[in-house]
Design a protein around this motif. Structure first.
Motif, PDB file in Angstrom:
ATOM      1  N   THR A   1      38.626  -5.762 -39.278  1.00  0.00           N
ATOM      2  CA  THR A   1      39.008  -6.785 -38.310  1.00  0.00           C
ATOM      3  C   THR A   1      37.747  -7.465 -37.817  1.00  0.00           C
ATOM      4  O   THR A   1      36.640  -6.918 -37.943  1.00  0.00           O
ATOM      5  N   MET A   2      37.889  -8.656 -37.278  1.00  0.00           N
ATOM      6  CA  MET A   2      36.750  -9.392 -36.713  1.00  0.00           C
ATOM      7  C   MET A   2      37.325 -10.226 -35.590  1.00  0.00           C
ATOM      8  O   MET A   2      37.983 -11.232 -35.828  1.00  0.00           O
ATOM      9  N   LEU A   3      37.127  -9.766 -34.363  1.00  0.00           N
ATOM     10  CA  LEU A   3      37.846 -10.371 -33.239  1.00  0.00           C
ATOM     11  C   LEU A   3      36.962 -11.148 -32.296  1.00  0.00           C
ATOM     12  O   LEU A   3      37.327 -12.213 -31.825  1.00  0.00           O
TER      13      LEU A   3
ATOM     14  N   GLY B   1      30.045  -9.620 -34.252  1.00  0.00           N
ATOM     15  CA  GLY B   1      30.374 -10.152 -32.931  1.00  0.00           C
ATOM     16  C   GLY B   1      29.547  -9.617 -31.785  1.00  0.00           C
ATOM     17  O   GLY B   1      29.742 -10.036 -30.640  1.00  0.00           O
ATOM     18  N   ILE B   2      28.632  -8.680 -32.061  1.00  0.00           N
ATOM     19  CA  ILE B   2      27.772  -8.210 -30.963  1.00  0.00           C
ATOM     20  C   ILE B   2      26.913  -9.394 -30.512  1.00  0.00           C
ATOM     21  O   ILE B   2      26.278 -10.064 -31.320  1.00  0.00           O
ATOM     22  N   GLY B   3      26.930  -9.637 -29.199  1.00  0.00           N
ATOM     23  CA  GLY B   3      26.353 -10.860 -28.655  1.00  0.00           C
ATOM     24  C   GLY B   3      24.853 -10.799 -28.409  1.00  0.00           C
ATOM     25  O   GLY B   3      24.206  -9.761 -28.552  1.00  0.00           O
TER      26      GLY B   3
ATOM     27  N   THR C   1      30.093  -2.276 -40.352  1.00  0.00           N
ATOM     28  CA  THR C   1      30.126  -3.416 -39.429  1.00  0.00           C
ATOM     29  C   THR C   1      29.552  -4.636 -40.161  1.00  0.00           C
ATOM     30  O   THR C   1      28.987  -4.500 -41.257  1.00  0.00           O
ATOM     31  N   GLU C   2      29.717  -5.798 -39.546  1.00  0.00           N
ATOM     32  CA  GLU C   2      29.227  -7.053 -40.148  1.00  0.00           C
ATOM     33  C   GLU C   2      28.444  -7.873 -39.121  1.00  0.00           C
ATOM     34  O   GLU C   2      28.694  -9.059 -38.961  1.00  0.00           O
ATOM     35  N   ASN C   3      27.540  -7.245 -38.416  1.00  0.00           N
ATOM     36  CA  ASN C   3      26.812  -7.990 -37.384  1.00  0.00           C
ATOM     37  C   ASN C   3      25.706  -8.853 -37.981  1.00  0.00           C
ATOM     38  O   ASN C   3      24.928  -8.391 -38.809  1.00  0.00           O
ATOM     39  N   GLY C   4      25.656 -10.077 -37.523  1.00  0.00           N
ATOM     40  CA  GLY C   4      24.618 -10.996 -37.959  1.00  0.00           C
ATOM     41  C   GLY C   4      23.774 -11.450 -36.778  1.00  0.00           C
ATOM     42  O   GLY C   4      22.580 -11.192 -36.685  1.00  0.00           O
ATOM     43  N   ARG C   5      24.455 -12.094 -35.834  1.00  0.00           N
ATOM     44  CA  ARG C   5      23.785 -12.732 -34.697  1.00  0.00           C
ATOM     45  C   ARG C   5      22.819 -11.802 -33.952  1.00  0.00           C
ATOM     46  O   ARG C   5      21.697 -12.190 -33.643  1.00  0.00           O
ATOM     47  N   VAL C   6      23.271 -10.559 -33.668  1.00  0.00           N
ATOM     48  CA  VAL C   6      22.447  -9.681 -32.820  1.00  0.00           C
ATOM     49  C   VAL C   6      21.130  -9.301 -33.511  1.00  0.00           C
ATOM     50  O   VAL C   6      20.143  -8.982 -32.853  1.00  0.00           O
TER      51      VAL C   6
HETATM   52  C1  LIG Z   1      30.554 -14.677 -38.507  1.00  0.00           C
HETATM   53  C2  LIG Z   1      31.166 -13.431 -39.021  1.00  0.00           C
HETATM   54  C3  LIG Z   1      30.564 -12.214 -38.802  1.00  0.00           C
HETATM   55  C4  LIG Z   1      29.299 -12.046 -38.020  1.00  0.00           C
HETATM   56  O1  LIG Z   1      29.406 -12.383 -36.703  1.00  0.00           O
HETATM   57  P1  LIG Z   1      28.122 -12.213 -35.752  1.00  0.00           P
HETATM   58  O2  LIG Z   1      28.563 -12.895 -34.521  1.00  0.00           O
HETATM   59  O3  LIG Z   1      26.998 -12.896 -36.448  1.00  0.00           O
HETATM   60  O4  LIG Z   1      27.889 -10.766 -35.602  1.00  0.00           O
HETATM   61  C5  LIG Z   1      31.129 -11.086 -39.361  1.00  0.00           C
HETATM   62  N1  LIG Z   1      32.269 -11.155 -40.057  1.00  0.00           N
HETATM   63  C6  LIG Z   1      32.888 -12.323 -40.294  1.00  0.00           C
HETATM   64  C7  LIG Z   1      34.118 -12.317 -41.095  1.00  0.00           C
HETATM   65  C8  LIG Z   1      32.367 -13.495 -39.779  1.00  0.00           C
HETATM   66  O5  LIG Z   1      32.990 -14.654 -40.009  1.00  0.00           O
END
Ligand SMILES: *Cc1c(COP(=O)(O)O)cnc(C)c1O
Length: 417
Positions: free
Chosen positions: A189-191, A231-233, A272-277
């Motif tokens: 999930t990605m909320l 989604g970690i800010g 997890t799929e964190n990018g921004r943090v």
């Molecule tokens: C953008 C996105 C992320 C990463 O979100 P961050 O805010 O960068 O952590 C992870 N998963 C999916 C599916 C996304 O679209």
């Protein structure tokens, strides 16, 4: 108020600017590695933990290489992102393909790479079957809880979001996949996006773990992993508190031990799929003041514009600004800090209290490492800047050159005029 510090001295940045014209994005290698290590440590309790860095945040292979060296993979949603990850030396075990509205050729590339295939919709099960004659051995589905869960400002409420399977579709989808011979399963999930409350992620963990228990029992499959998304800010404002990553890890562990272990469903891997943090706080847009202008308001015009960082114009996002060498001067001037686009929303800051700025001053715009250069565009014929890496030993490496007018005109044929 937290102090927003810089990972370089005034002397260092002036000497970088002597050989690299502004504007440019500068990334801090030590800072990137440090967030990766904290995140990995926070989840070291999990049977296997892997963060798949969301490539869209900062799609530069030199940065992906650092992230891979820290044991992380890549979360991709397009063929370009898949190719970037492949070029970085990532194999399928390091690539999560979380896409939506995906064309067949992009699925083909992801399957060839052996990536984790994360479907956004139940109709993609027959779509894959029709395109490739069979389903991959492993499938993951993206869950959208709809009205069962509140969202946040950037991503919107789940009910209005285009992503994912409904709850009912998840059960049906896993049943169908099992019937059609899929052997290995994940749930995703990605909320939230840019969420600062650690408890939000703990709640997402609880939600997915409970679903794993229910679906396992009802459909008779064994899950290999849950993927909690990103989604970690980032604490963009000095008065905000960065997310306590250790609390996120510990809170999710408590839920795992309460829900997964007693149900006999361990080991369940945590992704997890964190990018921004990871990149956000470790990238800086370095720019010079070109002009000052005094009309109804006071303006500082920069050599950077919204093509280098569009978050303020796009969402009214706050990005902290440091005027290099004037860190200790009083904030006794109020400016709109603007770029050169013929768009009045091309402003990095509106009515911001800053020290007195003069033409030639260097300004550093903080937290520009994610969705900064990546969102760049060529409107008004603006060229995207270079990207530089401040390495562990203090040296600077150019990891992307600036665009030239030839790049801009490369898709035009002037000879047929
Ligand atoms: C953008 C996105 C992320 C990463 O979100 P961050 O805010 O960068 O952590 C992870 N998963 C999916 C599916 C996304 O679209």
């Amino acid at each position: 108020m937290a102090i927003k510090s810089l990972p370089f001295t005034q002397h260092q940045i002036e000497s970088i600017c002597a050989t690299h014209p502004t504007p440019f994005h500068l990334y801090d290698e030590d800072g990137i590695r440090s967030v990766c290590r904290r995140l990995n440590a926070a989840f070291s309790w999990a049977p296997t933990y892997k963060n798949f860095f969301a490539v869209k945040a900062t799609p530069n292979p030199h940065l992906l290489k650092i992230i891979k060296e820290e044991g992380m993979g890549a979360d991709c949603s397009s063929i370009a992102e898949l190719i970037l990850s492949e070029k970085t030396g990532m194999d399928g075990a390091y690539i999560m393909f979380t896409s939506n509205e995906t064309p067949a050729n992009e699925y083909k590339k992801a399957i060839e790479l052996g990536a984790f295939i994360n479907l956004d919709d139940i109709t993609h099960i027959p779509f894959l079957e029709k395109e490739f004659g069979h389903l991959p051995e492993l499938l993951c589905f993206r869950y959208n809880p709809g009205p069962l869960r509140g969202g946040n400002a950037i991503i919107g409420t789940p009910e209005e979001a285009k992503y994912g399977f409904t709850r009912e579709q998840l059960f049906e989808g896993y049943r169908l996949a099992k019937e059609k011979g899929v052997k290995r399963f994940g749930l995703h999930t990605m909320l939230a996006s840019n969420e600062l409350n650690p408890e939000y992620f703990v709640e997402t963990g609880r939600m997915l773990f409970e679903l794993v228990v229910e679906i396992s029992k009802e459909v008779g499959i064994k899950f290999e992993f849950v993927n909690l998304g990103g989604g970690i800010g980032v604490a963009y404002r000095p008065e905000q508190t960065p997310v306590d990553l250790e609390r996120v890890g510990a809170g999710i562990r408590e839920q795992y031990e309460k829900i997964i272990t007693p149900a006999g469903l361990a080991p369940l891997n945590i992704f997890t799929e964190n990018g921004r943090v990871i990149l956000g706080p470790n990238g800086y847009l370095v720019t010079r003041a070109l002009h000052e202008k005094h009309i109804y308001r006071d303006y500082i015009g920069l050599d950077a514009c919204m093509a280098n960082l569009m978050r303020p114009a796009l969402y009214g996002a706050y990005h902290h600004i440091t005027v290099v060498g004037k860190e200790n001067q009083p904030l006794d001037h109020t400016y709109d800090v603007v770029g050169s686009l013929c768009e009045n929303n091309d402003k990095f800051a509106v009515q911001r209290a800053l020290p007195k700025i003069e033409a030639g001053d260097l300004l550093v715009i903080h937290d520009a490492g994610a969705h900064g250069h990546a969102m760049g565009f060529n409107y008004n014929g603006k060229l995207r800047s270079a990207e530089l890496l401040l390495q562990h030993d203090g040296s600077v490496k150019q990891i992307r050159r600036a665009e030239t007018l030839d790049d801009l005109f490369a898709t035009l044929d002037f000879t047929t005029l």
